[in-house]
Design a protein around this motif. Sequence first.
Motif, PDB file in Angstrom:
ATOM      1  N   ALA A 172       0.808  -1.264  -0.210  1.00 55.10           N
ATOM      2  CA  ALA A 172       0.065   0.069  -0.017  1.00 55.10           C
ATOM      3  C   ALA A 172       0.903   1.368   0.110  1.00 55.10           C
ATOM      4  O   ALA A 172       0.466   2.374  -0.621  1.00 55.10           O
ATOM      5  CB  ALA A 172      -0.903  -0.006   1.296  1.00 55.10           C
ATOM      6  N   LEU A 173       1.900   1.152   0.641  1.00 54.49           N
ATOM      7  CA  LEU A 173       2.885   2.167   0.607  1.00 54.49           C
ATOM      8  C   LEU A 173       3.531   2.693  -0.418  1.00 54.49           C
ATOM      9  O   LEU A 173       3.558   3.628  -0.978  1.00 54.49           O
ATOM     10  CB  LEU A 173       3.817   2.213   1.871  1.00 54.49           C
ATOM     11  CG  LEU A 173       3.817   2.418   3.112  1.00 54.49           C
ATOM     12  CD1 LEU A 173       4.796   2.278   4.158  1.00 54.49           C
ATOM     13  CD2 LEU A 173       3.783   4.158   3.103  1.00 54.49           C
ATOM     14  N   ALA A 174       4.068   1.444  -1.105  1.00 55.36           N
ATOM     15  CA  ALA A 174       4.793   1.748  -2.264  1.00 55.36           C
ATOM     16  C   ALA A 174       3.724   1.942  -3.424  1.00 55.36           C
ATOM     17  O   ALA A 174       4.209   3.055  -4.221  1.00 55.36           O
ATOM     18  CB  ALA A 174       5.322   0.174  -2.768  1.00 55.36           C
ATOM     19  N   VAL A 175       2.661   1.602  -3.456  1.00 52.33           N
ATOM     20  CA  VAL A 175       1.814   1.983  -4.480  1.00 52.33           C
ATOM     21  C   VAL A 175       1.335   3.457  -4.282  1.00 52.33           C
ATOM     22  O   VAL A 175       1.301   4.089  -5.138  1.00 52.33           O
ATOM     23  CB  VAL A 175       0.343   0.964  -4.498  1.00 52.33           C
ATOM     24  CG1 VAL A 175      -0.612   1.870  -5.256  1.00 52.33           C
ATOM     25  CG2 VAL A 175       0.754  -0.161  -5.010  1.00 52.33           C
ATOM     26  N   SER A 176       1.265   3.889  -3.103  1.00 51.98           N
ATOM     27  CA  SER A 176       0.919   5.396  -2.833  1.00 51.98           C
ATOM     28  C   SER A 176       1.939   6.288  -2.913  1.00 51.98           C
ATOM     29  O   SER A 176       1.561   7.315  -3.007  1.00 51.98           O
ATOM     30  CB  SER A 176      -0.226   5.397  -1.761  1.00 51.98           C
ATOM     31  OG  SER A 176       0.407   4.804  -0.599  1.00 51.98           O
ATOM     32  N   GLN A 177       3.303   5.907  -2.776  1.00 54.55           N
ATOM     33  CA  GLN A 177       4.312   6.860  -2.524  1.00 54.55           C
ATOM     34  C   GLN A 177       4.486   7.286  -3.935  1.00 54.55           C
ATOM     35  O   GLN A 177       5.498   8.439  -3.968  1.00 54.55           O
ATOM     36  CB  GLN A 177       5.423   6.229  -2.260  1.00 54.55           C
ATOM     37  CG  GLN A 177       5.822   5.942  -0.499  1.00 54.55           C
ATOM     38  CD  GLN A 177       6.999   5.193  -0.397  1.00 54.55           C
ATOM     39  OE1 GLN A 177       7.615   4.697  -1.254  1.00 54.55           O
ATOM     40  NE2 GLN A 177       7.259   5.242   0.769  1.00 54.55           N
ATOM     41  N   ASP A 178       4.081   6.788  -5.042  1.00 52.47           N
ATOM     42  CA  ASP A 178       4.490   7.083  -6.281  1.00 52.47           C
ATOM     43  C   ASP A 178       3.344   7.383  -7.347  1.00 52.47           C
ATOM     44  O   ASP A 178       2.710   6.367  -7.769  1.00 52.47           O
ATOM     45  CB  ASP A 178       5.418   6.114  -6.750  1.00 52.47           C
ATOM     46  CG  ASP A 178       6.084   6.187  -8.114  1.00 52.47           C
ATOM     47  OD1 ASP A 178       5.560   7.164  -9.012  1.00 52.47           O
ATOM     48  OD2 ASP A 178       7.162   5.907  -8.385  1.00 52.47           O
ATOM     49  N   ARG A 179       3.106   8.693  -7.758  1.00 49.67           N
ATOM     50  CA  ARG A 179       1.881   8.461  -8.508  1.00 49.67           C
ATOM     51  C   ARG A 179       1.921   7.841  -9.909  1.00 49.67           C
ATOM     52  O   ARG A 179       0.784   7.538 -10.221  1.00 49.67           O
ATOM     53  CB  ARG A 179       1.737  10.181  -8.793  1.00 49.67           C
ATOM     54  CG  ARG A 179       1.659  11.181  -7.727  1.00 49.67           C
ATOM     55  CD  ARG A 179       1.346  12.267  -8.541  1.00 49.67           C
ATOM     56  NE  ARG A 179       1.461  13.653  -7.143  1.00 49.67           N
ATOM     57  CZ  ARG A 179       0.387  14.122  -6.632  1.00 49.67           C
ATOM     58  NH1 ARG A 179      -0.627  13.279  -6.428  1.00 49.67           N
ATOM     59  NH2 ARG A 179       0.815  14.859  -5.538  1.00 49.67           N
TER      60      ARG A 179
END
Length: 344
Positions: free
Chosen positions: A95-102
Amino acid sequence: MNDVQTIGILGGGQLGRMLSVAASRLGLRCHIYEPGAAPAGDVAHAVTNASYEDEAALRAFAESVDVITYEFENVPTSALDLLESIRPIRPNRRALAVSQDRLTEKTFLNEIGLATAPFADVPTEGDLGGAIDRIGRPSILKTRRMGYDGKGQVRVGDGPAEWTGAPSVLEGFVDFSAEISVIVARGADGQVAAFDPGLNVHREGILRTTTVPCGLAGAVTTDAVLIAARIVSALDYIGVMGVELFVTPRGLIVNEIAPRVHNSGHWTQAGCAVDQFEQHIRAVAGLPLGDGKRYADVVMENLIGDDLGRVPDLLRAPNTQVHLYGKGAPRPGRKMGHVNRITG
Ligand code: ATP
Ligand code: MG
């Protein structure tokens, strides 16, 4: 996991502060990890003031807590790797990896069948011309990482386009009729609960007000909740997530997701028996979720910079809940607090 006593929170801003207060109501303790100023530290059991490169501090922090969560999604990967080798991180790393990067975020959303603004990867300034040819004008160039409150964004109009200075995505401009958000929670048992969608108004890229009910047709709000539920289920998510949506004549478009409690969910403090902060604490601590039912109409207004001067009047206003973050001196554009007005 059912014996969680102490929750570690990465980030010591107002969101961490309100999470810590909610945890304390459930008899739990919070330990805040924050490299800078930490208004959350005022109301927490413990604070570690150290950088995300300080391995000894990260290790001691992780060993002192039962589970780790965050109020801030741009924690360096190396720190997360070390922390995760000691205690579980909730919501999870994906979830973090997906949302850290547009770019990753929009790609993921499209993969699970959700609409986003049309977008193009713009790794360097040299790629911008080609991206504008594909996406068209007007459009918005946004840095892939680290943006918040409209920072790191450049409007691309008719003239020559400015460069953001970092790897970016170019997004087609969405001609929306409204912006709404859904604050959704998913528990450790997979149960999903959503708060009513709120209507959001931004000025200069910063959220100003959230209003519930949002005034849109039931078909739209139901669709918004279903979209949010689909996202948390696809990520096997545990915790609260903010899902920002554009309302358009062709349906809902997902703007972005935030893997944490969200400014547009602050109204829940005055509108629901269990607010977004408690809901997040319940989820990460492995407790049952509250149902999220709304029992009041609320307008949340952020107090930004000099708005702080209005506090004496706001304290006298009827049906008004004032929240101040203990941040010290106001600066233009800085979120200093918010008010929840109960309007019905
Ligand atoms: P925040 O921290 O408030 O969520 P952010 O810096 O992550 O903001 P975005 O949510 O991407 O930025 O954009 C901020 C605001 O700019 C949006 O809420 C919306 O009003 C406007 N905006 C962003 N992208 C678009 C778009 N593609 N088309 C039209 N308006 C947009
Ligand atoms: Mg946003």
